[in-house]
Design an enzyme around this catalytic site. Structure first.
Site, PDB file in Angstrom:
ATOM      1  N   ARG A  34      -0.354   7.105   7.430  1.00 39.36           N
ATOM      2  CA  ARG A  34      -0.139   7.075   5.979  1.00 39.36           C
ATOM      3  C   ARG A  34      -0.493   8.382   5.285  1.00 39.36           C
ATOM      4  NH1 ARG A  34       1.040   1.980   3.932  1.00 39.36           N
ATOM      5  NH2 ARG A  34       0.040   0.244   4.988  1.00 39.36           N
ATOM      6  N   ASP A  81      14.347  -0.598   2.179  1.00 46.09           N
ATOM      7  CA  ASP A  81      14.899  -0.746   3.520  1.00 46.09           C
ATOM      8  C   ASP A  81      15.947  -1.857   3.473  1.00 46.09           C
ATOM      9  OD1 ASP A  81      15.323  -0.770   6.225  1.00 46.09           O
ATOM     10  OD2 ASP A  81      13.342  -1.485   6.791  1.00 46.09           O
ATOM     11  N   GLU A 102       7.881   2.302  -5.995  1.00 43.95           N
ATOM     12  CA  GLU A 102       7.923   1.778  -4.623  1.00 43.95           C
ATOM     13  C   GLU A 102       8.082   2.929  -3.638  1.00 43.95           C
ATOM     14  OE1 GLU A 102       7.209  -0.072  -2.382  1.00 43.95           O
ATOM     15  OE2 GLU A 102       8.390  -1.863  -2.167  1.00 43.95           O
ATOM     16  N   ASP A 103       7.569   2.742  -2.449  1.00 40.87           N
ATOM     17  CA  ASP A 103       7.678   3.792  -1.440  1.00 40.87           C
ATOM     18  C   ASP A 103       9.081   3.899  -0.851  1.00 40.87           C
ATOM     19  OD1 ASP A 103       7.496   1.331  -0.179  1.00 40.87           O
ATOM     20  OD2 ASP A 103       5.965   1.915   1.274  1.00 40.87           O
ATOM     21  N   LYS A 141       0.806  -1.198   0.000  1.00 45.37           N
ATOM     22  CA  LYS A 141       0.000   0.000   0.000  1.00 45.37           C
ATOM     23  C   LYS A 141       0.852   1.267   0.000  1.00 45.37           C
ATOM     24  CE  LYS A 141      -2.745  -2.177   3.413  1.00 45.37           C
ATOM     25  NZ  LYS A 141      -3.464  -2.015   4.697  1.00 45.37           N
ATOM     26  N   GLY A 142       2.097   1.130   0.471  1.00 50.28           N
ATOM     27  CA  GLY A 142       2.922   2.298   0.757  1.00 50.28           C
ATOM     28  C   GLY A 142       3.091   3.307  -0.365  1.00 50.28           C
ATOM     29  N   LYS A 193      16.735   4.044   2.475  1.00 51.66           N
ATOM     30  CA  LYS A 193      17.416   4.153   3.773  1.00 51.66           C
ATOM     31  C   LYS A 193      18.888   3.857   3.614  1.00 51.66           C
ATOM     32  CE  LYS A 193      13.629   2.838   6.751  1.00 51.66           C
ATOM     33  NZ  LYS A 193      13.168   1.940   7.809  1.00 51.66           N
ATOM     34  N   VAL A 211      10.220   5.673   9.078  1.00 50.55           N
ATOM     35  CA  VAL A 211       9.554   6.890   8.642  1.00 50.55           C
ATOM     36  C   VAL A 211       8.085   6.634   8.303  1.00 50.55           C
ATOM     37  CG1 VAL A 211      11.555   8.203   7.843  1.00 50.55           C
ATOM     38  CG2 VAL A 211      10.493   6.526   6.310  1.00 50.55           C
ATOM     39  N   ASP A 251       3.553   3.909   6.500  1.00 50.45           N
ATOM     40  CA  ASP A 251       2.823   3.706   7.747  1.00 50.45           C
ATOM     41  C   ASP A 251       3.695   3.175   8.876  1.00 50.45           C
ATOM     42  OD1 ASP A 251       3.130   1.057   6.579  1.00 50.45           O
ATOM     43  OD2 ASP A 251       1.771   0.384   8.144  1.00 50.45           O
TER      44      ASP A 251
END
Ligand code: IMP
Ligand code: MG
Length: 184
Positions: free
Chosen positions: A173, A107, A103-104, A47-48, A135, A161, A167
């Site tokens: 969000r 990581d 993509e959000d 969902k990000g 990141k 974050v 989220d």
């Protein structure tokens, strides 16, 4: 119950400016590449990426289609389960298509590594990636995954974050900015 504190890291104006820049770069790259009647297929990862995807795709000025995939690697709030699962796949065949993955965040790099392998096996004409934030940390899967990011919004410190789609256990969000979250 302890209260999470949000510290603004990237303000809404800086996010919007960067999204415009990325859209400009992406449009310039694909404009000469797309044949007449051909459309770029932009795949947002739920969902990000939903807010980033909405802003980015509207700022593009090339022919494009949008689709979504839902992936999950974090089942227990902020804790990584270490595996990636496809919750919802795209419906269409991507063979021969130019694909841009949105993509959000990167990581550990697991999600993106998995995604690129899966999409690559479907024989698209090309796959490029656009990631809002990366990141600064070691990647667990493949250090080379960082170099597979073609368009990057921001590099951030290795902290959790939230906001602009991101989220913390489904919270925060829809914040207009990106901020770090800490529990006091
Ligand atoms: P990776 O597979 O470890 O690279 O993690 C990728 C996914 O984990 C992202 O698509 C996000 O959904 C989620 N994630 C990782 N870090 C954060 C964070 O700081 N905030 C919110 N979501 C995150
Ligand atoms: Mg995600």
């Amino acid at each position: 119950m302890s209260k999470p504190l949000i510290n603004e890291l990237i303000n809404p104006k800086d996010i919007q400016d960067r999204v415009e820049e990325l859209a400009h770069e992406i449009s310039a790259y694909y404009a000469p590449l797309l044949a007449e009647d051909e459309e770029l297929l932009v795949i947002g990862i739920l969902k990000g990426a939903f807010i980033f995807m909405a802003d980015l795709t509207r700022a593009l000025n090339i022919p494009r289609q949008t689709d979504f995939m839902a992936l999950s690697s974090y089942d227990l709030g902020a804790e990584s389960s270490g595996t990636v699962r496809v919750i919802m796949d795209i419906r269409q065949d991507i063979e021969g298509r130019h694909v841009l993955v949105v993509e959000d965040i990167i990581d550990s790099g697991r999600t993106m590594a998995y995604l690129l392998e899966m999409l690559g096996a479907r024989k698209p004409a090309s796959v490029r990636t656009c990631v809002l934030v990366s990141k600064q940390r070691e990647r667990v899967v493949d250090e080379g995954i960082t170099s597979r990011i073609d368009y990057l919004g921001f590099t951030i410190p290795d902290e959790w974050v939230v906001g602009y789609g991101l989220d913390w256990d489904e919270r925060f969000r829809t914040l207009p900015y990106i901020g770090t979250v800490s529990v006091s």
